[in-house]
Design an enzyme around this catalytic site. Structure first.
Site, PDB file in Angstrom:
ATOM      1  CG  ASP A  12      -4.998   2.338   0.889  1.00  0.00           C
ATOM      2  OD1 ASP A  12      -5.342   1.151   0.768  1.00  0.00           O
ATOM      3  OD2 ASP A  12      -4.411   2.990   0.006  1.00  0.00           O
ATOM      4  CG  ASP A 108      -7.863  -1.854  -1.078  1.00  0.00           C
ATOM      5  OD1 ASP A 108      -8.318  -0.975  -1.821  1.00  0.00           O
ATOM      6  OD2 ASP A 108      -6.729  -2.345  -1.233  1.00  0.00           O
ATOM      7  CD  GLU A 109      -8.107   3.536  -2.653  1.00  0.00           C
ATOM      8  OE1 GLU A 109      -8.060   4.773  -2.671  1.00  0.00           O
ATOM      9  OE2 GLU A 109      -7.278   2.812  -3.210  1.00  0.00           O
TER      10      GLU A 109
END
Length: 394
Positions: A12, A108-109
């Site tokens: 993350d 973003d993860e």
DNA sequence: TCTGGGGTCCTAGGACCC
DNA sequence: TCTGGGGTCCTAGGACCC
């Protein structure tokens, strides 16, 4: 006949959008950066706040004006999605060097299944540290990583030591981990369920643990009850194992001021339809279901959808249906704050054999639209739209 | 000066059929 | 003179996530 040990990483990126701004603008380093609306922007919210801004109490989804009150010295900037997507792609590529099974969850993860990679990369902890290091070295960004035997626990673990953190939940200790986790940190429990739990005197995961399945299902419904029962026991929750059956595309816009006239709504609707439809063409999808969403001034939100008998092949059809749905649902006396439109149940192969029934006229329009799409691909800066959309610009 | 935008999944209730 | 009980599909709304 021993079961193989599964290992999942959840990676993350830390305050991703804000970190990218600090990366690209070194003068922002160490300062409160707030990505989203500018202080003057009405009805805007914070998308991401840097850790320096979080100290002031600024967080995602907070109205910009409130963030400005808390942190007037903050550096407020609009997001640059293209740039973030570019870096995201680069980082996902790094992840893919460590496993063929990388499941990207958002910009973003991602989950990285590193089961069985010990011989190549060493113990899972080392792999995690190596990935963190490589991301830092190649992009200058930090990533927090959680390691566990299930995706669900890896996801919870990555949140434990942010930013630039690493956290490992050893197999067999998952239940102990869950029983010390604050309720609001449990993935799947949001504001409403938390309120509801508190209302019934349940304030910790331990409290949940002490309730019977029957009680939980009686109080919170069959599904949520089962989920609560399972999650505190670290039983399989299937949160990330379902593969989605359907897909949808939508666009919505919040007006700076409430809108009361139908003409303005229809103009906005046409614009939204345009955006959604070209995204559909770009991914070669087919849909028969149109959805229109209206949020009134008092924030009450209504929606209406309609399934047509054949695939929607041209914008005109899409817009006509959307317009009809708007007319049907719209209460003219009320001010409209948000208007949205979507296409649902999207498939990627043409299942509808009746396709050939459409007339030459539609074929022409469809050809034009595909041509516009390819033109837009070559020249992303020009936007070709219906004449009406230019009317109000000068 | 309240509360973005883009998604997915779940559920309650009505229609309809046997 | 009072109306069962499934099952399935559809719709609208809501919860949750990033």
């Amino acid at each position: 006949m021993s079961e193989i040990q599964h290992w999942y990483l959840h990676a993350d990126l830390d305050a991703f959008f804000a970190s990218v701004e600090q990366l690209d603008h070194p003068e922002y380093k160490g300062k409160p950066v707030i990505v989203g609306g500018l202080p003057g922007d009405k009805r805007s919210v914070v998308s991401t706040a840097s850790y320096e801004a979080r100290v002031f109490g600024v967080h995602s989804a907070m109205p910009t004006y409130q963030a400005y009150k808390l942190c007037p010295q903050g550096i407020f900037v609009h997001g640059r999605m293209q740039r973030y997507a570019e870096l995201s792609y680069q980082i996902m590529s790094i992840f893919k060097e460590y496993s063929p099974d990388v499941e990207q969850m958002s910009i973003d993860e991602a989950f990285i299944d590193i089961t069985g990679t010990e011989k190549l990369f060493g113990p899972p902890e080392e792999t995690a540290m190596r990935i963190k290091q490589q991301v830092k070295q190649m992009t200058g960004l930090t990533v927090s990583i959680g390691l566990a035997a299930t995706k669900y626990h890896a996801k919870l673990a990555s949140d434990m030591k942010k930013p630039d953190g690493f956290y490992f939940i050893p197999p067999g200790t998952e239940q102990a981990f869950m029983l010390q986790l604050p309720l609001k940190k449990v993935f799947g429990i949001g504001t409403k369920t938390l309120e509801n739990l508190n209302y019934h005197g349940i304030h910790t995961t331990r409290d949940v643990y002490e309730k019977s399945l029957d009680t939980l299902q009686f109080l919170f419904g069959r599904n949520t009850g089962q989920f609560l029962y399972n999650t505190v026991r670290a039983l399989e929750t299937e949160t990330f194992s379902r593969e989605s059956k359907t897909h949808s595309l939508s666009a919505e816009t919040t007006f700076p001021c409430d809108v009361y006239d139908v003409y303005s709504l229809e103009t906005a609707l046409l614009d939204l339809c345009h955006g959604v439809f070209f995204r559909l063409l770009r991914e070669n999808g087919f849909s028969k279901t149109v959805m229109v969403k209206i949020r009134y001034e008092d924030f009450t939100t209504v929606s209406i959808q309609e399934k047509t008998s054949s695939n929607i092949l041209i914008i005109d059809t899409f817009y006509e249906i959307a317009k009809r749905l708007l007319e049907k649902k719209y209460d003219v006396k009320r001010g409209v704050r948000l208007l949205g439109v979507g296409l649902e149940n999207i498939l990627h192969e043409e299942k509808d054999v009746q396709q050939e029934l459409f007339e030459d006229e539609n074929k022409k329009k469809q050809a034009v639209e595909k041509a516009i799409l390819s033109l837009e691909k070559k020249h992303p800066d020009i936007k070709i739209k219906k004449a009406r959309l230019f009317e109000k610009q000068k």
